[in-house]
Every structure is written in structure tokens, then in C-alpha cells.
Scaffold this motif. Structure first.
Motif, PDB file in Angstrom:
ATOM      1  N   GLU A  44       0.819  -1.209   0.000  1.00  9.45           N
ATOM      2  CA  GLU A  44       0.000   0.000   0.000  1.00  9.45           C
ATOM      3  C   GLU A  44       0.851   1.256   0.000  1.00  9.45           C
ATOM      4  OE1 GLU A  44      -3.761   1.994   2.416  1.00  9.45           O
ATOM      5  OE2 GLU A  44      -2.972   0.030   3.015  1.00  9.45           O
ATOM      6  N   LYS A  45       1.996   1.223   0.669  1.00 12.63           N
ATOM      7  CA  LYS A  45       2.845   2.404   0.751  1.00 12.63           C
ATOM      8  C   LYS A  45       3.804   2.458  -0.434  1.00 12.63           C
ATOM      9  CE  LYS A  45       2.786   2.946   5.796  1.00 12.63           C
ATOM     10  NZ  LYS A  45       3.618   3.030   7.030  1.00 12.63           N
ATOM     11  N   VAL A  46       4.037   3.667  -0.910  1.00  9.93           N
ATOM     12  CA  VAL A  46       5.043   3.864  -1.952  1.00  9.93           C
ATOM     13  C   VAL A  46       6.411   3.519  -1.382  1.00  9.93           C
ATOM     14  CG1 VAL A  46       6.201   5.607  -3.373  1.00  9.93           C
ATOM     15  CG2 VAL A  46       3.711   5.636  -3.147  1.00  9.93           C
ATOM     16  N   PHE A  47       7.191   2.732  -2.120  1.00  6.82           N
ATOM     17  CA  PHE A  47       8.535   2.362  -1.676  1.00  6.82           C
ATOM     18  C   PHE A  47       9.369   3.630  -1.541  1.00  6.82           C
ATOM     19  CE2 PHE A  47      12.812   0.392  -2.425  1.00  6.82           C
ATOM     20  CZ  PHE A  47      12.788  -0.441  -1.320  1.00  6.82           C
ATOM     21  N   SER A  48       9.990   3.833  -0.392  1.00  3.37           N
ATOM     22  CA  SER A  48      10.569   5.139  -0.056  1.00  3.37           C
ATOM     23  C   SER A  48      11.891   5.434  -0.744  1.00  3.37           C
ATOM     24  CB  SER A  48      10.752   5.253   1.464  1.00  3.37           C
ATOM     25  OG  SER A  48      11.616   4.222   1.937  1.00  3.37           O
ATOM     26  N   PHE A  49      12.608   4.411  -1.225  1.00  2.00           N
ATOM     27  CA  PHE A  49      13.919   4.653  -1.814  1.00  2.00           C
ATOM     28  C   PHE A  49      13.809   4.812  -3.332  1.00  2.00           C
ATOM     29  CE2 PHE A  49      15.247   2.064   1.990  1.00  2.00           C
ATOM     30  CZ  PHE A  49      15.736   3.154   2.693  1.00  2.00           C
ATOM     31  N   PRO A  50      14.638   5.678  -3.909  1.00  4.61           N
ATOM     32  CA  PRO A  50      14.619   5.841  -5.366  1.00  4.61           C
ATOM     33  C   PRO A  50      15.105   4.572  -6.058  1.00  4.61           C
ATOM     34  CG  PRO A  50      15.812   7.631  -4.282  1.00  4.61           C
ATOM     35  CD  PRO A  50      15.599   6.568  -3.255  1.00  4.61           C
ATOM     36  N   ARG A  51      14.527   4.287  -7.189  1.00  4.89           N
ATOM     37  CA  ARG A  51      15.015   3.204  -8.056  1.00  4.89           C
ATOM     38  C   ARG A  51      15.330   3.820  -9.415  1.00  4.89           C
ATOM     39  NH1 ARG A  51       9.896  -0.076  -6.725  1.00  4.89           N
ATOM     40  NH2 ARG A  51       9.373   2.000  -5.956  1.00  4.89           N
ATOM     41  N   ALA A  52      14.307   3.937 -10.285  1.00  9.10           N
ATOM     42  CA  ALA A  52      14.529   4.702 -11.510  1.00  9.10           C
ATOM     43  C   ALA A  52      14.819   6.151 -11.129  1.00  9.10           C
ATOM     44  CB  ALA A  52      13.298   4.619 -12.407  1.00  9.10           C
ATOM     45  N   ILE A  53      15.669   6.805 -11.917  1.00 12.17           N
ATOM     46  CA  ILE A  53      16.088   8.168 -11.560  1.00 12.17           C
ATOM     47  C   ILE A  53      16.157   9.093 -12.767  1.00 12.17           C
ATOM     48  CG2 ILE A  53      18.560   7.650 -11.795  1.00 12.17           C
ATOM     49  CD1 ILE A  53      19.080   9.444  -9.380  1.00 12.17           C
ATOM     50  N   LEU A  73       6.487  18.569 -13.578  1.00 13.50           N
ATOM     51  CA  LEU A  73       7.601  19.461 -13.917  1.00 13.50           C
ATOM     52  C   LEU A  73       8.335  20.027 -12.703  1.00 13.50           C
ATOM     53  CD1 LEU A  73       6.396  21.452 -17.071  1.00 13.50           C
ATOM     54  CD2 LEU A  73       8.115  19.643 -16.939  1.00 13.50           C
ATOM     55  N   PRO A  74       7.628  20.458 -11.634  1.00 11.97           N
ATOM     56  CA  PRO A  74       8.371  20.994 -10.474  1.00 11.97           C
ATOM     57  C   PRO A  74       9.231  19.951  -9.768  1.00 11.97           C
ATOM     58  CG  PRO A  74       6.052  21.665 -10.414  1.00 11.97           C
ATOM     59  CD  PRO A  74       6.166  20.608 -11.453  1.00 11.97           C
ATOM     60  N   LYS A  75       8.978  18.676 -10.028  1.00 13.76           N
ATOM     61  CA  LYS A  75       9.730  17.608  -9.369  1.00 13.76           C
ATOM     62  C   LYS A  75      10.943  17.153 -10.184  1.00 13.76           C
ATOM     63  CE  LYS A  75       6.644  17.322  -6.052  1.00 13.76           C
ATOM     64  NZ  LYS A  75       6.981  17.762  -4.668  1.00 13.76           N
ATOM     65  N   LEU A  76      11.136  17.744 -11.359  1.00 12.95           N
ATOM     66  CA  LEU A  76      12.213  17.314 -12.243  1.00 12.95           C
ATOM     67  C   LEU A  76      13.423  18.234 -12.133  1.00 12.95           C
ATOM     68  CD1 LEU A  76      10.237  16.500 -15.521  1.00 12.95           C
ATOM     69  CD2 LEU A  76      10.870  14.939 -13.668  1.00 12.95           C
ATOM     70  N   LYS A  77      14.586  17.653 -12.321  1.00 13.18           N
ATOM     71  CA  LYS A  77      15.823  18.426 -12.390  1.00 13.18           C
ATOM     72  C   LYS A  77      16.412  18.257 -13.792  1.00 13.18           C
ATOM     73  CE  LYS A  77      20.493  18.855 -10.515  1.00 13.18           C
ATOM     74  NZ  LYS A  77      21.474  18.338  -9.536  1.00 13.18           N
ATOM     75  N   PRO A  78      16.488  19.339 -14.574  1.00 18.63           N
ATOM     76  CA  PRO A  78      17.070  19.220 -15.921  1.00 18.63           C
ATOM     77  C   PRO A  78      18.512  18.730 -15.855  1.00 18.63           C
ATOM     78  CG  PRO A  78      15.915  21.308 -15.666  1.00 18.63           C
ATOM     79  CD  PRO A  78      16.004  20.694 -14.293  1.00 18.63           C
ATOM     80  N   ALA A  79      18.862  17.850 -16.772  1.00 20.29           N
ATOM     81  CA  ALA A  79      20.228  17.331 -16.868  1.00 20.29           C
ATOM     82  C   ALA A  79      20.714  17.509 -18.299  1.00 20.29           C
ATOM     83  CB  ALA A  79      20.275  15.858 -16.459  1.00 20.29           C
ATOM     84  N   SER A  80      22.016  17.406 -18.474  1.00 23.87           N
ATOM     85  CA  SER A  80      22.615  17.683 -19.786  1.00 23.87           C
ATOM     86  C   SER A  80      23.001  16.415 -20.527  1.00 23.87           C
ATOM     87  CB  SER A  80      23.846  18.586 -19.614  1.00 23.87           C
ATOM     88  OG  SER A  80      23.479  19.800 -19.003  1.00 23.87           O
ATOM     89  N   GLY A  81      22.233  15.362 -20.342  1.00 21.44           N
ATOM     90  CA  GLY A  81      22.476  14.149 -21.108  1.00 21.44           C
ATOM     91  C   GLY A  81      23.411  13.172 -20.422  1.00 21.44           C
ATOM     92  N   GLN A 112      11.803   8.531  -7.854  1.00 24.24           N
ATOM     93  CA  GLN A 112      10.697   7.634  -8.174  1.00 24.24           C
ATOM     94  C   GLN A 112       9.555   7.693  -7.160  1.00 24.24           C
ATOM     95  OE1 GLN A 112      11.703   3.736  -9.639  1.00 24.24           O
ATOM     96  NE2 GLN A 112       9.751   2.862  -9.007  1.00 24.24           N
ATOM     97  N   PRO A 113       9.822   7.796  -5.847  1.00 29.08           N
ATOM     98  CA  PRO A 113       8.688   7.908  -4.912  1.00 29.08           C
ATOM     99  C   PRO A 113       7.794   9.110  -5.223  1.00 29.08           C
ATOM    100  CG  PRO A 113      10.696   7.367  -3.720  1.00 29.08           C
ATOM    101  CD  PRO A 113      11.110   7.689  -5.119  1.00 29.08           C
ATOM    102  N   GLU A 114       8.399  10.222  -5.657  1.00 32.91           N
ATOM    103  CA  GLU A 114       7.594  11.399  -5.996  1.00 32.91           C
ATOM    104  C   GLU A 114       6.775  11.151  -7.256  1.00 32.91           C
ATOM    105  OE1 GLU A 114      10.335  14.953  -4.004  1.00 32.91           O
ATOM    106  OE2 GLU A 114      10.256  14.744  -6.189  1.00 32.91           O
ATOM    107  N   LEU A 115       7.366  10.484  -8.247  1.00 26.56           N
ATOM    108  CA  LEU A 115       6.624  10.162  -9.471  1.00 26.56           C
ATOM    109  C   LEU A 115       5.449   9.240  -9.163  1.00 26.56           C
ATOM    110  CD1 LEU A 115       6.246  10.111 -12.555  1.00 26.56           C
ATOM    111  CD2 LEU A 115       7.867   8.191 -12.619  1.00 26.56           C
ATOM    112  N   GLU A 116       5.691   8.209  -8.353  1.00 24.32           N
ATOM    113  CA  GLU A 116       4.610   7.275  -8.027  1.00 24.32           C
ATOM    114  C   GLU A 116       3.495   7.968  -7.248  1.00 24.32           C
ATOM    115  OE1 GLU A 116       5.710   3.519  -6.375  1.00 24.32           O
ATOM    116  OE2 GLU A 116       7.411   3.253  -7.730  1.00 24.32           O
ATOM    117  N   THR A 117       3.859   8.894  -6.374  1.00 22.65           N
ATOM    118  CA  THR A 117       2.838   9.639  -5.626  1.00 22.65           C
ATOM    119  C   THR A 117       1.985  10.476  -6.573  1.00 22.65           C
ATOM    120  OG1 THR A 117       4.231   9.710  -3.643  1.00 22.65           O
ATOM    121  CG2 THR A 117       2.465  11.342  -3.801  1.00 22.65           C
TER     122      THR A 117
END
Length: 503
Positions: A44-53, A73-81, A112-117
Motif C-alpha cells: 500500500e505504501k510507496v517504496f521510499s527509496f529511489p530506483r529509476a532516476i 515538472l516541479p519535481k524534475l531536475k534538468p540534466a545535460s544528457g 521515483q517515490p515522488e513520481l509514483e505519488t
């Protein structure tokens, strides 16, 4: 939306087994189309540790398609590839995407926990979507559909079941579906930590430190999250690796200052490179890791599962509405299989380069001035989907790009995940508007608007007209709109059970 309560065990059109990101995306996508969806997961609970990143712009567009872009969008950090660097962090290779999709970047880091939420909360928008938390221990399939059980309890029945239950899929194993193994297996130690006093980012990419002795990966994640992936273990056992002091010792050996870190966890996991031989068995469809697993070296594991959902859901929609026969679902595997296989092989290639002596060849090539420029500005080509339900033209099977229209809107919203005739560099033509209305096509024009400049450049050597499918892939392209429409009508007549007006 109800939780842990089912009023009618036969009240569902689709059961989704597994509520990770792929399963939750499936619930949102089919829920938004009005279907009665039951999502089931053990936890029932979202797994607390990141997996996909990591996710690329195409995955952001898929989340956008279910109306959750503003939350994401507010939960994302832009990266340069992606960068391959030597042990002194000299950049040998840098890869970016061809088209950024109208966003601030073509690559993003996330938790990933933020995405799943976000995806779980997205399900709450639909009274026709129900999430429950049970352990599926059995299922039965017949001509009427699929019934799932938890121990002796009959949970529910539905016309279709989507199995998003992971790499060790209970569903796939029970069905006896075999695997095609691309034979790249490796153990990786994944370490997640929080920086207690965050400082400025030293790098803004996913960096793979090439070494045939001790290759590793580092990422500056969202907020104060840090990720390292070590492709070696120094001979430590799985139990020893769980200890924070051992993890800090391994990090210290690669030059990481550990005094400012709070270790979240370290886990040793085995990377596989496999594809299921069968992605649909009767009324059961496999998606995500249940259908294929990808090494993490190009960040395409979760992404492949999201693309699966985008591919089969619009076809399943047409089947459930009795517009098309269920044979169209066979194109899910034929279109996606080779695409996924390409990305697995690309990940394997990156893995071989940065974990073996092959990286030395890359370093030699990077010292050649002409090649150095190419290696540091390499644009990853878009890979077409495989054979399936397509028309003709140079752009068919490729994803149609997106541009930003203004501060709050993007061009995908004009297509609205419907069959669409898109004209680029052309004014709106009334006779085409009438024609599209007759054959049930949306008609969208990108003419001389400043925001459409990138689309005009993309289309320059391809075509002026494109028929785009609901999954945003080009069905057909050409310079004669009437011919494309006739081809579209003929294809639809050959497969559709709903008559289309003659043109």
C-alpha cells in the motif's frame, strides 16, 4: 475512489497487476478514457527509496498525455544528457536527444517515490479507477476474460488484465512464457545518499566513469539526493554491502567525501537483458519489466515500460469500443519488440565500452580534433517502431515531435491523442477540414507561427503532411494530403467494424 473495497467482483473492464510507475500510468491512461479499472499491488505504501532516476523528454510527454505535467515538472531536475568520462573526469563522449520536446531540457532526473505519488494521486481523479492492496496468488483466463485471486479470495474479474508485475513477473511465469536472453548479466551496487549540507553541483549530467578495473556512475539527483552505481563490489558479500560503514568505505575509495553524507541504502542487484517471447497471451498483456528488462546504462528501463503503455492502450480502447477486432493488439509486440531490443543493445554497448578496455579506444578517438567535436555533441537518433499498423512515407513509425506554444501549452495538446492530419508550413485549407471531418480525423495546421519553426525544420526533408496516431507516432507522411486521407480511409475500412464515410 474507494480503497480496499470492491462492491462488484465483475465490475471492471481492466485489471492492472502491479502498481509501480508503469502500472499506475496504465491506470491513469485507461481511467481517463472512461474504463472501469482495478489496480492491484501487494504494497500500500510507496517504496521510499529511489530506483529509476532518469527520464527523457518522451517520457515527460507521456505523463503530459494523462494530464499530470503541471504536477511533474516541479519535481524534475534538468540534466545535460549522458557523459562517458575517464578516471580524471575528462569528458570523452556526450550524448543528447535530437528534439527536446518543448521542455527546458531533453533529459531529467527525478525521484521515483515522488513520481509514483503523482501517478497515485492522478488515479484519484477518476471514480472509475479503484486501487487495492492484495497479493495476487492465482488467476484464471477463459473466453469471457480474466479472474484474479488472493489465496482463496476471489478478487475480481475483467475482460483484460495488464501484467505490470516486474522482472520476476508472477503472471509471465505462471503462463509459461519464455525469455529471449541477449546475454549481458552484471551485478551492480546502487548507493543512494543525502547530502547533509548541499553545495553547488560539480556536474549536471549522468556521468559514467570508464575503467576496466573499477567502473562506476555518479549522478547529482533532485535536491540533496546523490546516486552512485558501482560495477564492482571489492569481493564484499551481499550482507556486508548493506552496512553503511562498508558503503562509505567504497565511496571513499573513489574519491567521494563521505562526512557530509547520510547513506539511505545500498543494494546489490543483478542486471539482465531479456525480452519475453510472448507479450500477449489471450486477454493478458505484459508491460514494462514483465515484458523486457534493460541494463541501466542509458536510463531506458522505466522509459520502455511507459512507451509500452502508450502503444497498447489506444489499441485496447478501440477493441473495447468494438471499433476494431482484437487482432490489432498483436501489433503491440511487433511494433515495440524491435524498438526495445535496439535500446537494450545500445545499453549493452555503453556497458561494454565503459566497463572494459574498449573505453581506451574512445579516449584515443577523442584526441582527434574532428572526431572530438562529434563525440562531444552526439545526438542520439530517434529509433522507429517495428512493423505493425502503418501507412506510407519517410516519417512513418517515428514519433511526431512537440514544441512549446506559449508559457502554459504545448503542441501535443492540439493533437489530443487522437488520429490527426497535421499540416506543416501550410495555411489552413477548408476542403481538407471537410475531408478530415468525414473520415474522423482531427486537422491541425502549423503555418508561420514562430513557435513552429522547429517543426518546419524537422519536416523539411520529410513531408508537408503527416497523419499522427493517438500514441503520437507518425502513421503516414507525404506531400499530397488527399492521397494520405484515402490511404488512411482504406486502412480503416480494412480493419474497422465501424463504417467510415466514403470520400
Amino acid at each position: 475512489m474507494q480503497k480496499d473495497k470492491i462492491n462488484d467482483s465483475r465490475a471492471y473492464d481492466i485489471i492492472v497487476c502491479g502498481l509501480g510507475p508503469v502500472g499506475l500510468l496504465t491506470c491513469n491512461t485507461l481511467g481517463s478514457r472512461g474504463y472501469r479499472v482495478l489496480g492491484i499491488d501487494r504494497f500500500e505504501k510507496v517504496f521510499s527509496f529511489p530506483r529509476a532516476i532518469h527520464m527523457d523528454e518522451e517520457i515527460v510527454r507521456i505523463v503530459q498525455s494523462v494530464g499530470l505535467l503541471d504536477e511533474l515538472l516541479p519535481k524534475l531536475k534538468p540534466a545535460s544528457g549522458l557523459e562517458l568520462v575517464d578516471e580524471k573526469f575528462n569528458v570523452l563522449f556526450r550524448a543528447k536527444s535530437v528534439f527536446p520536446g518543448g521542455f527546458s531540457s531533453d533529459h531529467f532526473l527525478f525521484l521515483q517515490p515522488e513520481l509514483e505519488t503523482i501517478l497515485r494521486n492522478g488515479c484519484k481523479r477518476f471514480s472509475n479507477v479503484n486501487l487495492i492492496y492484495k497479493d495476487i496468488t492465482d488467476f484464471e483466463q477463459n473466453n469471457d476474460g480474466v479472474t484474479v485471486f488472493s489465496n482463496t479470495e476471489r478478487l475480481a474479474s475483467a475482460k483484460y488484465m495488464i501484467a505490470c508485475d516486474g522482472a520476476n513477473s508472477f503472471t509471465r511465469n505462471k503462463l509459461g512464457i519464455g525469455l529471449n536472453n541477449l546475454r549481458f548479466d552484471k551485478d551492480i551496487l546502487k548507493i543512494d545518499a543525502l547530502e547533509l549540507s548541499p553545495g553547488p553541483d560539480q556536474y549536471n549530467t549522468v556521468q559514467k566513469i570508464c575503467s576496466h578495473r573499477k567502473p562506476w556512475v555518479r549522478m547529482n539527483g533532485v535536491g540533496n539526493h546523490k546516486r552512485w552505481e558501482l560495477n564492482y563490489t571489492n569481493g564484499l558479500s551481499k550482507e556486508e554491502i548493506q552496512k553503511p560503514e562498508k558503503i562509505k568505505q567504497l565511496l571513499y575509495e573513489i574519491g567521494v567525501e563521505t562526512k557530509n553524507l547520510q547513506i539511505q541504502h545500498g543494494v546489490l542487484y543483478s542486471v539482465k537483458s531479456v525480452l519475453a517471447k510472448e507479450w500477449q497471451h489471450g486477454n493478458i498483456i505484459l508491460a514494462g519489466d514483465a515484458a523486457h528488462t534493460t541494463p541501466p546504462y542509458t536510463g531506458q528501463g522505466m522509459a520502455a515500460g511507459f512507451r509500452d503503455v502508450m502503444n497498447f492502450t489506444w489499441k485496447l480502447d478501440a477493441v473495447l469500443r468494438k471499433q476494431w477486432p482484437d487482432t490489432i493488439l498483436k501489433t503491440y509486440q511487433t511494433e515495440r519488440y524491435q524498438h526495445v531490443k535496439f535500446h537494450i543493445r545500445l545499453a549493452i554497448l555503453v556497458g561494454w565500452i565503459f566497463t572494459t578496455r574498449l573505453w581506451i579506444i574512445l579516449k584515443v578517438l577523442s584526441k582527434v580534433p574532428l572526431l572530438n567535436g562529434l563525440l562531444l555533441n552526439f545526438h542520439l537518433p530517434k529509433n522507429p517502431l517495428g512493423k505493425g499498423f502503418w501507412g506510407t512515407g519517410k516519417a512513418k513509425r517515428y514519433q511526431f515531435p512537440q514544441v512549446k506554444i506559449n508559457q502554459n501549452s504545448y503542441s501535443d495538446t492540439l493533437l489530443a491523442n487522437k488520429w490527426t492530419l497535421v499540416a506543416i508550413g501550410k495555411s489552413r485549407e477548408p476542403h481538407l477540414a471537410d475531408l478530415c471531418e468525414k473520415i474522423k480525423l482531427k486537422y491541425v495546421v502549423f503555418d508561420n507561427e514562430p513557435y513552429a519553426e522547429e517543426l518546419r525544420k524537422w519536416a523539411e526533408r520529410k513531408a508537408q503532411y503527416f497523419i499522427v496516431r493517438p500514441d503520437l507516432y507518425v502513421f503516414s507522411s507525404g506531400n499530397n494530403a488527399e492521397k494520405l486521407c484515402r490511404e488512411f480511409q482504406l486502412k480503416m475500412e480494412n480493419i474497422s467494424s465501424t463504417p467510415i464515410k466514403k470520400i
